[in-house]
Design an enzyme around this catalytic site. Sequence first.
Site, PDB file in Angstrom:
ATOM      1  N   HIS A 160     -37.232 117.078 -61.135  1.00  0.00           N
ATOM      2  CA  HIS A 160     -37.633 115.835 -60.460  1.00  0.00           C
ATOM      3  C   HIS A 160     -37.868 114.716 -61.484  1.00  0.00           C
ATOM      4  CE1 HIS A 160     -39.229 118.944 -57.517  1.00  0.00           C
ATOM      5  NE2 HIS A 160     -38.460 118.212 -56.748  1.00  0.00           N
ATOM      6  N   GLN A 204     -26.856 119.598 -49.758  1.00  0.00           N
ATOM      7  CA  GLN A 204     -27.719 118.502 -49.287  1.00  0.00           C
ATOM      8  C   GLN A 204     -27.197 117.157 -49.790  1.00  0.00           C
ATOM      9  OE1 GLN A 204     -32.211 118.487 -49.252  1.00  0.00           O
ATOM     10  NE2 GLN A 204     -31.951 117.411 -51.172  1.00  0.00           N
TER      11      GLN A 204
END
Length: 252
Positions: A37, A152
């Site tokens: 992240h 995704q």
Amino acid sequence: MKLCTDLPAWRALRGNPDWQGRSVGFVPTMGALHAGHVSLLARARAENERVVLSVFVNPTQFNDPADLARYPRTLEADMALAAPYIDAVFAPAMEEIYPDSYRFQVTENDVSSRWEGLQRPGHFEGVLTVVLKLLNLVQPRRAYFGEKDWQQLQLVRGMADAFFLPVTIVSCPTIRDHDGVALSSRNRRLSAEARAHVTQFPALLRSSPDAATAAARLRAAGFDVDYVDDAGGERLAAIRVEGVRLIDHVTL
Ligand code: PAF
């Protein structure tokens, strides 16, 4: 850094003159942040005048209630890790994101039914629906997604194109540990022994000549294999270890 835990606070900040006309980079997450992240946040920081992190454990994308209950919630630690890169954290409550009680959903009829979609019915409807909601609320110029969740990423890109969303979807390479294992918040649920053994997952995906051989070798190594498939120059796979589901992909 501002923390907005409800929609009025978020809208007040987003409407602030200081945010008008500025490029906003957006990193949507479910928290439990790790170096993967951070790589998205760093890229967003480098490319935009304002950077927003969202932390929202989205219930509609969990098909297993136990998985949702177990999902780590670590907002304080997440904010500390993200602080150097962001201007705001948007961490809304469930009811605010779903005022419609999930009556309205985004459905995709092709890619979403394969791989993860086969194993996790309804998962991508939940992902696409929440991403659309978050993009509408945050109004970013660019939104950042990791290639680790390869399927995704394709679906979010497809949705942005299909609905002419005024955002650029930026994909960022998968970040791996020193031993090759893709970073994932799920890794922290593995025992030390399983974590060591899981190095075989990317290694066998890479070294096997085809998907069937990779699946057989993974089974022989003791993993429960959900799928291994080659598509569009990528080898996509999901396995289960100690009840923890891990996904990975390698470029062929
Ligand atoms: O990749 C994730 O963490 C989630 O699927 C996302 C994109 C934040 C939507 O809840």
